[in-house]
Design a protein around this motif. Structure first.
Motif: not given
Ligand SMILES: Nc1ncnc2c1ncn2[C@@H]1O[C@H](COP(=O)(O)OP(=O)(O)OP(=O)(O)O)[C@@H](O)[C@H]1O
Ligand SMILES: [Mg+2]
Length: 589
Positions: A461-467, A487-496
Motif C-alpha cells: 500500500g502507499l503508506a507502507e511504501a512510504e514507511a 511506486g509501491t513494489t519492492l524487490l527483496v533479494s537478501a534478508v537477515p
C-alpha cells in the motif's frame, strides 16, 4: 517618593527577623514535624514518638530519647543561629547532621506557642514555655533523658500565613509523607505516629529496608521488589525497585536519599527510570527506593531552605551510577515475574510476618559470564553470532551450565533450579535476543544478510511504501537488500536470517505496516522502534516446537542479553515459582 521622605534604615528586631526566616523553613505543619524529627535524629534518638492534632494545625508533639539539653542549652536552642552542630563555615563541607543552621527552633518558636521539656543523661531537666518567640516560663522539671517539643497553634500570630494552611486532611497527609520518608531514611529508629489521640503507625527499628517497607506499605508489596546494590567509582547505590512486570499495576512511590538525607531530585529519579528503558511501556513509571552514598565533599546540602535538595559536584557521574545500578538489578534472571503475582489464594492465607528477600535463582546470573556455547540449528544464524562462533562442531548437548530444558505447550521452556521452577516464554525470549542484536546492527554498522534464491516481490500500500522509503537505510543495516521499483513494489533479494523458519515476506510486510505513520525523529528512538518491530515479527512464535539444541541455544543467547527477564514490550520473559511457594501451597511450611 521624594528623597527627603525616604525612610531610615533600621535593623529588624530579632522576633521579626525570626518570623521572616520562619517563612522559608516553616511552610506548614509538616515542615514543623520534619524539623523536630530531624533534631531528634541528630540528638541520637533510638525512638521517636510523633503526635498531632487537627492535621498539626492545633498541636504537634515530638518526643525523643536522644541526648537532651542542659538548662542553658535549652534556652539557647530557641535563639536564632544557635546550633551545636557546626562551629565554623568549613564544617558545612560534608556535614552529617540533618540540621546545621541553628534556625529551625527559633523559626518555629516565633510563629507558635511552644513548650520544650528536656533532660540530658543524669542531668537536670528543664521546662521552657514561649509564645511568638518570647520566653514566658523557664523552670526545672524531673524527666528521663530526652526531649519533648510541643508546638501549639501554629501561625496563631501570623494571620497571613494561617490563611494559607489547608484543611486538616491535607496537612495530615503531608505529615504522613514526612514521617514515611524519615522512616525510610532511618530504619534503625523506632517511630510511632498518632493523630487526634489514635495511634496510626508503629514502626519497629530494623536494619533492613525491605522490612521497613513491609511495615509501612505491607509485606506483599515489599516482598516483590528487586534488590539494587552497586558501586560505580565512589558512588554506592543500594535499595529496592519495582520489577518491570509490576510497573503500572499499583501506586507509584519514589524515594531517594543522598548520604542519608531524603531528597527531592527529579534528575536522580529520571536517571533511575532510564534503566527501565525497553522493559516497560512508555508513559508508566516505576516505584523506586534508593539510597545513594557519595563522598561527603561531592555534595552540597546547604542549597534549599528545607534541605530537600542537594547540589552535586559531578551530577552526571551520580546519575550514571544510579542508572547503571538499577539496570544491573533489572539485568538478572531474578528480575522476572514471580508466580506470587495475582495469586488469589494469597488473600486467604495469613501473610508471613515479614517476607525474606525474594528467593532468587542467583547462581544463574553468575553464569552470564561463562563462555557461550555453540548454538543449535534454529538459533545458530547470523543473529546468534556470539553463540555460534565458539568451537565449531562441538555438540550443543555438551553445553556447560545449561540446565535440562523442556518445552511445555510448545510455548514455554521449563527447567528446574535449586530454588524453584523457571519458565521462559520462547517468543518473548527470542524477541529480546533479536532486539539486542538488531540494535547492535543499527547502531554500529551493517550486518550482512542472506541472499534469497528467489527474490521476493512485494506489492504494498502507499503508506507502507512510504514507511519503507523512510527506513530504507536502516533496513540495509539489518541485512535486508531491498530495492524499490518505483511506486509501491519492492524487490527483496537478501534478508537477515534469525532462524531457518523465518518468514521474510511476512516480516517485511508486518514491519512496514507497523511503521506506517511513524513520525519519530530521534535517531536512537527510530532504531529502537525498528529493532523492536522487526524483532517482534522475526522471533519464533508460541506454538512452534523446538529441539533440545534449539532450546539450549536460545537459553544461552538470552542469558547473554542485558535484560533477559523482560521482553521489548516490558512483559516478563521469565517467570519463576519458588520451592518455598510450592511448599506453602502444599501446606509443608
Ligand atoms: N530534640 C533535641 N534533642 C537535643 N538537642 C536538641 C533537640 N532539638 C534541638 N536541639 C538543640 O538545639 C539546637 C538548635 O536546634 P535547631 O533545629 O534550631 O537548629 P539546628 O538543628 O542546629 O539547625 P537547623 O536550623 O538546620 O535545623 C540544635 O543544634 C541542638 O543542639
Ligand atoms: Mg534542626
Amino acid at each position: 517618593m521624594s528623597v527627603a521622605s525616604l525612610p531610615r534604615i533600621a535593623v529588624l528586631p530579632s522576633q521579626v527577623a525570626d518570623q521572616i526566616a520562619a517563612g522559608e523553613v516553616v511552610e506548614r505543619p509538616s515542615s514543623v514535624v520534619k524539623e523536630l524529627v530531624e533534631n531528634a535524629l541528630d540528638a541520637g534518638a533510638t525512638a521517636i514518638d510523633v503526635a498531632v492534632e487537627d492535621g498539626g494545625r492545633q498541636l504537634i508533639r515530638v518526643s525523643d530519647d536522644g541526648c537532651g539539653m542542659s538548662p542553658d542549652d535549652a534556652l539557647l536552642s530557641l535563639e536564632r543561629h544557635a546550633t551545636s552542630k557546626i562551629r565554623r563555615a568549613q564544617d558545612l563541607v560534608g556535614v552529617r547532621s540533618f540540621g546545621f543552621r541553628g534556625e529551625a527552633l527559633a523559626a518555629i518558636c516565633s510563629v507558635s506557642q511552644l513548650e520544650l521539656e528536656t533532660a540530658p543523661e543524669d542531668g537536670a531537666g528543664t521546662y521552657v514555655r514561649a509564645a511568638g518567640g518570647a520566653v514566658a516560663e523557664n523552670a526545672a522539671v524531673a524527666r528521663r533523658r530526652g526531649t519533648t517539643v510541643r508546638v501549639a497553634r501554629l501561625f496563631y500570630n501570623a494571620p497571613a500565613r494561617l490563611k494559607f494552611l489547608r484543611g486538616a486532611r491535607s496537612e495530615w497527609r503531608a505529615i504522613v509523607d514526612v514521617i514515611g520518608s524519615m522512616a525510610l531514611t532511618r530504619r534503625d529508629v523506632r517511630v510511632s505516629l498518632s493523630h487526634d489521640g489514635k495511634p496510626v503507625l508503629v514502626l519497629p527499628a530494623t536494619s533492613s529496608l525491605r522490612e521497613r517497607l513491609a511495615a509501612v506499605y505491607g509485606a506483599s508489596f515489599a516482598s516483590r521488589l528487586l534488590e539494587v546494590d552497586d558501586v560505580s567509582g565512589t558512588t554506592h547505590v543500594a535499595g529496592l525497585v519495582e520489577r518491570p512486570a509490576d510497573v503500572g499495576t499499583g501506586t507509584r512511590r519514589t524515594f531517594v536519599s543522598v548520604n542519608g538525607r531524603a531528597v527531592r531530585d527529579a534528575g536522580l529519579v529520571r536517571a533511575a527510570e532510564a534503566a527501565y528503558k525497553s522493559t516497560i511501556p512508555a508513559g508508566v513509571r516505576p516505584t523506586l527506593f534508593l539510597d545513594v552514598v557519595v563522598a561527603a565533599d561531592m555534595v552540597d546540602v546547604n542549597v534549599h531552605p528545607a534541605k530537600a535538595e542537594v547540589r552535586f559536584r559531578d551530577r552526571w557521574q551520580v546519575e550514571r551510577a544510579l542508572e547503571t545500578a538499577v539496570r544491573r538489578a533489572l539485568g538478572t534472571f531474578e528480575a522476572g515475574a514471580t508466580f506470587s503475582r495475582g495469586w488469589t489464594f494469597a488473600t486467604h492465607v495469613a501473610s508471613p510476618p515479614v517476607s525474606p528477600p525474594v528467593s532468587s535463582i542467583d547462581s544463574l546470573h553468575d553464569l552470564r559470564a561463562t563462555p557461550p556455547v555453540p548454538g543449535g540449528g534454529l538459533f545458530g544464524g547470523e543473529h546468534m553470532r556470539e553463540s555460534a562462533g565458539a568451537e565449531p562442531g562441538a555438540s550443543p548437548n555438551a553445553a556447560p551450565d545449561v540446565p535440562a530444558l523442556q518445552q511445555w505447550r510448545r510455548t514455554y521452556i521449563a527447567f528446574e533450579h535449586e530454588h524453584g521452577v523457571v519458565l521462559i516464554d520462547q517468543h518473548s525470549a527470542h524477541e529480546r535476543v533479536l532486539y539486542e542484536a538488531f540494535m547492535r546492527d543499527l547502531e554500529s554498522g551493517a550486518a550482512s544478510g542472506q541472499r534469497l534464491f528467489f527474490p521476493l516481490t512485494l506489492h504494498l500500500g502507499l503508506a507502507e511504501a512510504e514507511a519503507f522509503e523512510q527506513h530504507r537505510e536502516l533496513f540495509a543495516r539489518l541485512g535486508f537488500e531491498i530495492e524499490g521499483f518505483g511506486g509501491t513494489t519492492l524487490l527483496v533479494s537478501a534478508v537477515p536470517m534469525p532462524h531457518p523458519r523465518f518468514d521474510a515476506e511476512r516480516c517485511v510486510r508486518e514491519t512496514l505496516a507497523a511503521l506506517t505513520g511513524d513520525r519519530e525523529t530521534g535517531v536512537h528512538a527510530r532504531h529502537e522502534r525498528l529493532a523492536a518491530t522487526v524483532a517482534c515479527k522475526a522471533a519464533i512464535k508460541a506454538g512452534e516446537p523446538l529441539s533440545p539444541a534449539e532450546m539450549r541455544a536460545l537459553f544461552v543467547a538470552l542469558r547473554d542479553t542485558t535484560l533477559p527477564a523482560h521482553d521489548v514490550h516490558g512483559r516478563a520473559t521469565i517467570v519463576q515459582l519458588t520451592w518455598e511457594e510450592i511448599e506453602r501451597r502444599f501446606g509443608r511450611r
